[in-house]
Design a protein around this motif. Structure first.
Motif, PDB file in Angstrom:
ATOM      1  N   ALA A 121      19.180  23.422 -34.330  1.00  0.00           N
ATOM      2  CA  ALA A 121      18.445  23.188 -35.600  1.00  0.00           C
ATOM      3  C   ALA A 121      16.978  23.626 -35.093  1.00  0.00           C
ATOM      4  O   ALA A 121      16.311  24.403 -35.939  1.00  0.00           O
ATOM      5  CB  ALA A 121      18.311  21.903 -35.935  1.00  0.00           C
ATOM      6  N   SER A 122      16.526  23.375 -33.892  1.00  0.00           N
ATOM      7  CA  SER A 122      15.137  23.594 -33.484  1.00  0.00           C
ATOM      8  C   SER A 122      15.053  24.962 -33.152  1.00  0.00           C
ATOM      9  O   SER A 122      14.165  25.842 -33.603  1.00  0.00           O
ATOM     10  CB  SER A 122      14.987  22.929 -32.247  1.00  0.00           C
ATOM     11  N   THR A 123      16.302  25.613 -32.826  1.00  0.00           N
ATOM     12  CA  THR A 123      16.355  27.252 -32.521  1.00  0.00           C
ATOM     13  C   THR A 123      16.003  28.009 -33.833  1.00  0.00           C
ATOM     14  O   THR A 123      15.476  29.164 -33.833  1.00  0.00           O
ATOM     15  CB  THR A 123      17.474  27.758 -31.495  1.00  0.00           C
ATOM     16  N   GLU A 124      16.888  27.545 -34.821  1.00  0.00           N
ATOM     17  CA  GLU A 124      16.890  28.123 -35.831  1.00  0.00           C
ATOM     18  C   GLU A 124      15.518  28.171 -36.642  1.00  0.00           C
ATOM     19  O   GLU A 124      14.984  29.182 -37.348  1.00  0.00           O
ATOM     20  CB  GLU A 124      17.934  27.583 -37.129  1.00  0.00           C
ATOM     21  N   ALA A 184      23.581  20.058 -31.368  1.00  0.00           N
ATOM     22  CA  ALA A 184      23.222  20.343 -32.628  1.00  0.00           C
ATOM     23  C   ALA A 184      21.664  20.390 -33.134  1.00  0.00           C
ATOM     24  O   ALA A 184      21.333  21.348 -33.669  1.00  0.00           O
ATOM     25  CB  ALA A 184      23.948  19.392 -33.790  1.00  0.00           C
ATOM     26  N   TYR A 185      20.993  19.404 -32.592  1.00  0.00           N
ATOM     27  CA  TYR A 185      19.566  19.321 -32.728  1.00  0.00           C
ATOM     28  C   TYR A 185      18.982  20.606 -32.161  1.00  0.00           C
ATOM     29  O   TYR A 185      17.918  21.035 -32.508  1.00  0.00           O
ATOM     30  CB  TYR A 185      18.829  17.744 -32.223  1.00  0.00           C
ATOM     31  N   HIS A 186      19.546  20.962 -30.975  1.00  0.00           N
ATOM     32  CA  HIS A 186      18.766  22.248 -30.332  1.00  0.00           C
ATOM     33  C   HIS A 186      19.013  23.285 -31.278  1.00  0.00           C
ATOM     34  O   HIS A 186      18.387  24.084 -31.117  1.00  0.00           O
ATOM     35  CB  HIS A 186      19.552  22.367 -28.890  1.00  0.00           C
ATOM     36  N   ASP A 211      19.128  22.453 -41.641  1.00  0.00           N
ATOM     37  CA  ASP A 211      19.794  21.348 -42.324  1.00  0.00           C
ATOM     38  C   ASP A 211      21.073  20.895 -41.970  1.00  0.00           C
ATOM     39  O   ASP A 211      21.681  20.156 -41.840  1.00  0.00           O
ATOM     40  CB  ASP A 211      19.399  21.513 -43.712  1.00  0.00           C
ATOM     41  N   TYR A 212      21.921  21.996 -41.861  1.00  0.00           N
ATOM     42  CA  TYR A 212      23.363  22.011 -41.551  1.00  0.00           C
ATOM     43  C   TYR A 212      23.610  21.370 -40.108  1.00  0.00           C
ATOM     44  O   TYR A 212      24.334  20.510 -39.975  1.00  0.00           O
ATOM     45  CB  TYR A 212      24.108  23.286 -41.915  1.00  0.00           C
ATOM     46  N   HIS A 213      22.767  21.894 -39.142  1.00  0.00           N
ATOM     47  CA  HIS A 213      22.867  21.535 -37.732  1.00  0.00           C
ATOM     48  C   HIS A 213      22.444  20.051 -37.879  1.00  0.00           C
ATOM     49  O   HIS A 213      23.051  19.100 -36.917  1.00  0.00           O
ATOM     50  CB  HIS A 213      22.092  22.331 -36.847  1.00  0.00           C
ATOM     51  N   VAL A 214      21.403  19.818 -38.477  1.00  0.00           N
ATOM     52  CA  VAL A 214      21.052  18.308 -38.465  1.00  0.00           C
ATOM     53  C   VAL A 214      21.994  17.290 -38.844  1.00  0.00           C
ATOM     54  O   VAL A 214      22.249  16.211 -38.403  1.00  0.00           O
ATOM     55  CB  VAL A 214      19.539  18.137 -39.358  1.00  0.00           C
ATOM     56  N   SER A 215      22.791  17.698 -39.999  1.00  0.00           N
ATOM     57  CA  SER A 215      23.795  17.053 -40.722  1.00  0.00           C
ATOM     58  C   SER A 215      24.867  16.651 -39.651  1.00  0.00           C
ATOM     59  O   SER A 215      25.579  15.682 -39.472  1.00  0.00           O
ATOM     60  CB  SER A 215      24.373  17.917 -41.965  1.00  0.00           C
TER      61      SER A 215
END
Length: 259
Positions: A190-193, A186-188, A165-169
């Motif tokens: 989030a996907s990895t997390e 940043a979306y990459h 959620d932090y990376h998406v923000s």
């Protein structure tokens, strides 16, 4: 009074003194232990309140809320049995009010964004505390093992979701600043997390959504970069044309001079 009697008398006094000292020490030790236990329970109660108040409301399912309220109620009863000086009655009433609001659906709050590293770290710490709370309830047989496993798995997923959620923000902020490549990165992340919790259906769904968004952003970035290339090419041609015109003017002046 003979010597034997005197010795026995003093021996009794010594034994009584020792007994009194031991009794006082045991009593003091019990008092300290009781105070320590009360403090531990007080901290545990305040933690249940903080978890309910400070965790993002969108993370809290009805099950998790019920488990936290059950733990808070259990703490209040333990403190009441100890005849603690803490405001246990007030706390028990607060728990009852929270439970009623939950059952009535009146405890809904607006979702909260996780938009700073500090907030992400705070939420992850709270989720780790929640994990230990659920685990403790399971060990004491306060909740069914199946329910415990389900919610422990959910909390582990939420820990990964917090970072995602932090990376998406971050990605959304980068898009607002027109930094599309940084948003894609940043979306990459989030996907990895969330890939660490890929056995969770919600994680799989979110990853698919991120991949779709990444493709959209890549198309946008490529279009913008293509436009930038065309702009640079036009600027180069304009510069060459200006240079040619300048050279033509110089040639004309030279021709006029020669005449």
């Amino acid at each position: 009074m003979d010597t034997t009697t005197i010795v026995i008398f003093f021996a009794i006094i010594v034994l009584l003194s020792i007994a009194v000292i031991v009794f006082v020490q045991i009593r003091e030790k019990a008092r300290i232990e009781r105070a320590r236990r009360a403090k531990t329970l007080e901290d545990a109660f305040r933690l249940t309140q903080r978890l309910q108040d400070d965790l993002p409301p969108q993370y809290l399912t009805r099950d998790l809320k019920s488990i936290m309220l059950m733990r808070a109620d259990e703490i209040c009863r333990s403190l009441a049995d100890m005849k603690s000086d803490l405001p246990v009655k007030q706390w028990a009433d607060e728990v009852k009010t929270r439970r009623q609001k939950m059952e009535d659906g009146a405890d809904e709050r607006s979702p909260q964004r996780i938009d700073t590293p500090a907030r992400a770290a705070e939420v992850k710490n709270l989720l780790q505390s929640l994990f230990r709370l659920v685990e403790g309830m399971q060990k004491r047989n306060r909740i069914d093992s199946k329910i415990a496993r389900k919610n422990l798995k959910l909390v582990l997923f939420l820990i990964h979701k917090t970072q995602a959620d932090y990376h998406v923000s971050q990605a959304r902020e980068m898009i607002r600043q027109n930094q599309i490549r940084k948003a894609i990165h940043a979306y990459h992340l989030a996907s990895t997390e969330l890939g660490k919790a890929k056995d969770n259906p919600m994680a799989v769904k979110a990853i698919k959504s991120f991949r779709t968004r990444i493709k959209e952003l890549e198309a946008m970035a490529n279009a913008e970069e293509g436009g930038e290339t065309r702009h640079q090419e036009k600027h180069r041609l304009d510069k060459e044309w200006d240079s040619f015109l300048h050279e033509e003017e110089e040639w004309k002046k030279k021709a006029d001079y020669d005449d």
